[in-house]
Design an enzyme around this catalytic site. Sequence first.
Site, PDB file in Angstrom:
ATOM      1  N   ASP A   6       0.810  -1.209   0.000  1.00  0.00           N
ATOM      2  CA  ASP A   6       0.000   0.000   0.000  1.00  0.00           C
ATOM      3  C   ASP A   6       0.849   1.268   0.000  1.00  0.00           C
ATOM      4  OD1 ASP A   6      -2.529   1.341   2.169  1.00  0.00           O
ATOM      5  OD2 ASP A   6      -2.636   1.012   0.025  1.00  0.00           O
ATOM      6  N   HIS A  32      -8.709  10.306   2.261  1.00  0.00           N
ATOM      7  CA  HIS A  32      -9.125   8.918   2.444  1.00  0.00           C
ATOM      8  C   HIS A  32      -9.704   8.825   3.844  1.00  0.00           C
ATOM      9  CE1 HIS A  32      -8.824   4.473   2.248  1.00  0.00           C
ATOM     10  NE2 HIS A  32      -8.691   4.633   3.548  1.00  0.00           N
ATOM     11  N   LEU A  33     -10.999   8.669   3.933  1.00  0.00           N
ATOM     12  CA  LEU A  33     -11.682   8.577   5.225  1.00  0.00           C
ATOM     13  C   LEU A  33     -12.399   7.238   5.268  1.00  0.00           C
ATOM     14  CD1 LEU A  33     -13.199  12.169   5.245  1.00  0.00           C
ATOM     15  CD2 LEU A  33     -11.065  11.413   6.300  1.00  0.00           C
ATOM     16  N   GLY A  34     -11.956   6.377   6.138  1.00  0.00           N
ATOM     17  CA  GLY A  34     -12.535   5.041   6.235  1.00  0.00           C
ATOM     18  C   GLY A  34     -11.778   4.292   7.296  1.00  0.00           C
ATOM     19  N   SER A  35     -11.179   3.204   6.919  1.00  0.00           N
ATOM     20  CA  SER A  35     -10.347   2.444   7.853  1.00  0.00           C
ATOM     21  C   SER A  35      -9.027   3.176   7.996  1.00  0.00           C
ATOM     22  CB  SER A  35     -10.120   1.024   7.349  1.00  0.00           C
ATOM     23  OG  SER A  35     -11.352   0.352   7.246  1.00  0.00           O
ATOM     24  N   GLY A  36      -9.020   4.163   8.845  1.00  0.00           N
ATOM     25  CA  GLY A  36      -7.899   5.079   8.972  1.00  0.00           C
ATOM     26  C   GLY A  36      -8.193   6.299   8.125  1.00  0.00           C
TER      27      GLY A  36
END
Length: 124
Positions: free
Chosen positions: A21, A82-86
């Site tokens: 990633d 990026h807003l989600g898992s972290g």
Amino acid sequence: MLIVKECLEHLPEAYSVLCFDTLFHQTIPQFRRQYAISTPPHKTPVPLVKYGFHGLSYANIRDKMAKELGKPKNEVNLVVAHLGSGGSCCLIQNGESKQTTMGVTPLEGASVCFSLVRSARRAD
């Protein structure tokens, strides 16, 4: 890498695919990747530089936006949250990652990113 070793040992017939990633962020200039700290006197298990995370997400967003805008990937300029898992934010300039709020651990990015999002909301 312990999980990779465990999978190979306990699931030898299974196919393994590794997706790093952090690879998307390898284009961040060195002066932005380094922390303003002294080099530790001892060897660290992981070099203390900004790695960036959520690279697969950012690459996907860049690709979709290039298609939506009718531009080649190398002409896309974006600031993405990026807003989600972290959570993290990334500056994509000419299709490449040039800055990220995510550093050597996932804990760095969320607070900076959420601060940027809150600031942007105040401007609405």
